[in-house]
Write an enzyme that holds these catalytic residues in place. Sequence first.
Site, PDB file in Angstrom:
ATOM      1  N   SER A 100      -5.068   8.866  -0.895  1.00  0.00           N
ATOM      2  CA  SER A 100      -6.239   8.253  -1.124  1.00  0.00           C
ATOM      3  C   SER A 100      -6.404   7.031  -0.355  1.00  0.00           C
ATOM      4  O   SER A 100      -4.995   6.503  -0.134  1.00  0.00           O
ATOM      5  CB  SER A 100      -6.581   7.981  -2.417  1.00  0.00           C
ATOM      6  OG  SER A 100      -7.771   6.918  -2.494  1.00  0.00           O
ATOM      7  N   TYR A 121      -4.977   3.335 -10.350  1.00  0.00           N
ATOM      8  CA  TYR A 121      -5.266   4.481  -9.403  1.00  0.00           C
ATOM      9  C   TYR A 121      -4.605   4.076  -8.369  1.00  0.00           C
ATOM     10  O   TYR A 121      -3.611   4.854  -7.432  1.00  0.00           O
ATOM     11  CB  TYR A 121      -6.782   4.650  -9.255  1.00  0.00           C
ATOM     12  CG  TYR A 121      -6.980   5.806  -8.520  1.00  0.00           C
ATOM     13  CD1 TYR A 121      -6.716   7.208  -8.752  1.00  0.00           C
ATOM     14  CD2 TYR A 121      -7.547   5.619  -7.232  1.00  0.00           C
ATOM     15  CE1 TYR A 121      -6.898   8.311  -7.971  1.00  0.00           C
ATOM     16  CE2 TYR A 121      -7.592   6.607  -6.550  1.00  0.00           C
ATOM     17  CZ  TYR A 121      -7.596   7.977  -6.704  1.00  0.00           C
ATOM     18  OH  TYR A 121      -7.809   9.122  -6.155  1.00  0.00           O
TER      19      TYR A 121
END
Length: 251
Positions: free
Chosen positions: A140, A153
């Site tokens: 990501s 995250y």
Amino acid sequence: MSDLSGKTVFITGASRGIGAAAARVFADAGANVCLVARNGDAIGDLTAEIGPKAMAIPCDVSRFWEVEKAMSACAATFGSLDIVINNAGILEPIGHLHEADPEAWGHVIDVNTKGVFNGMRAAIPMMLEQGGGTILTIGSGAASNPYEGWGAYCASKAAALMLTRTVHNEVGAKGIRAISLSPGTVATQMQRDIKASGMNAVSTLDWEDHVPPEWPAKALLWMCSADADEYLGGEVKLRDEVVRKASGCHD
């Protein structure tokens, strides 16, 4: 695209989104596919859709013994373990670091970081024994950019990228290909959760701004070929138009 006839791919988080799309794309390329997720019903339905070249194994990736057992069953059924896709990941809870529930925060690390480690740790000895293999991990942009409310995250994805680099550093010369894929924003349930949170700029994006899950699935297939070798030990960014063209993604 790649012909993976006779090859076996192990996909975590295969019940929906990128994982489910990857299962279909890799099966269409001729691969045997082992679908792993906590939702046994969902992967069971997808296995029935794909047919005899697919198997479903309910598994919690945060538990090493479950991952190791699942991989062993996969290899015993299909005869090899050629590709592992560490796709399972969670984002929630979304919220500021100083207000985070420690247990929930830690669960994100358990799935997104320990889950990736567990997949690598279980796969590498098997792949070394058979002479090589490919380990792909869904990364990501959050691995290198802090987003408000995404502390766990972002931290987990940064750690997962370092694990990919570590695998390349330690066993890349022994035939283990390790690459991370940063897919950008993808039209999955995760984006619906982000939208509902109203936290940071990503939540303001329209649904049409997100790419379909089939795009990262196609990119993962392309990453299994020698054409992606320049990215070994690093990260493929699906926002890159060169990558999109090479992997067959287009509007």
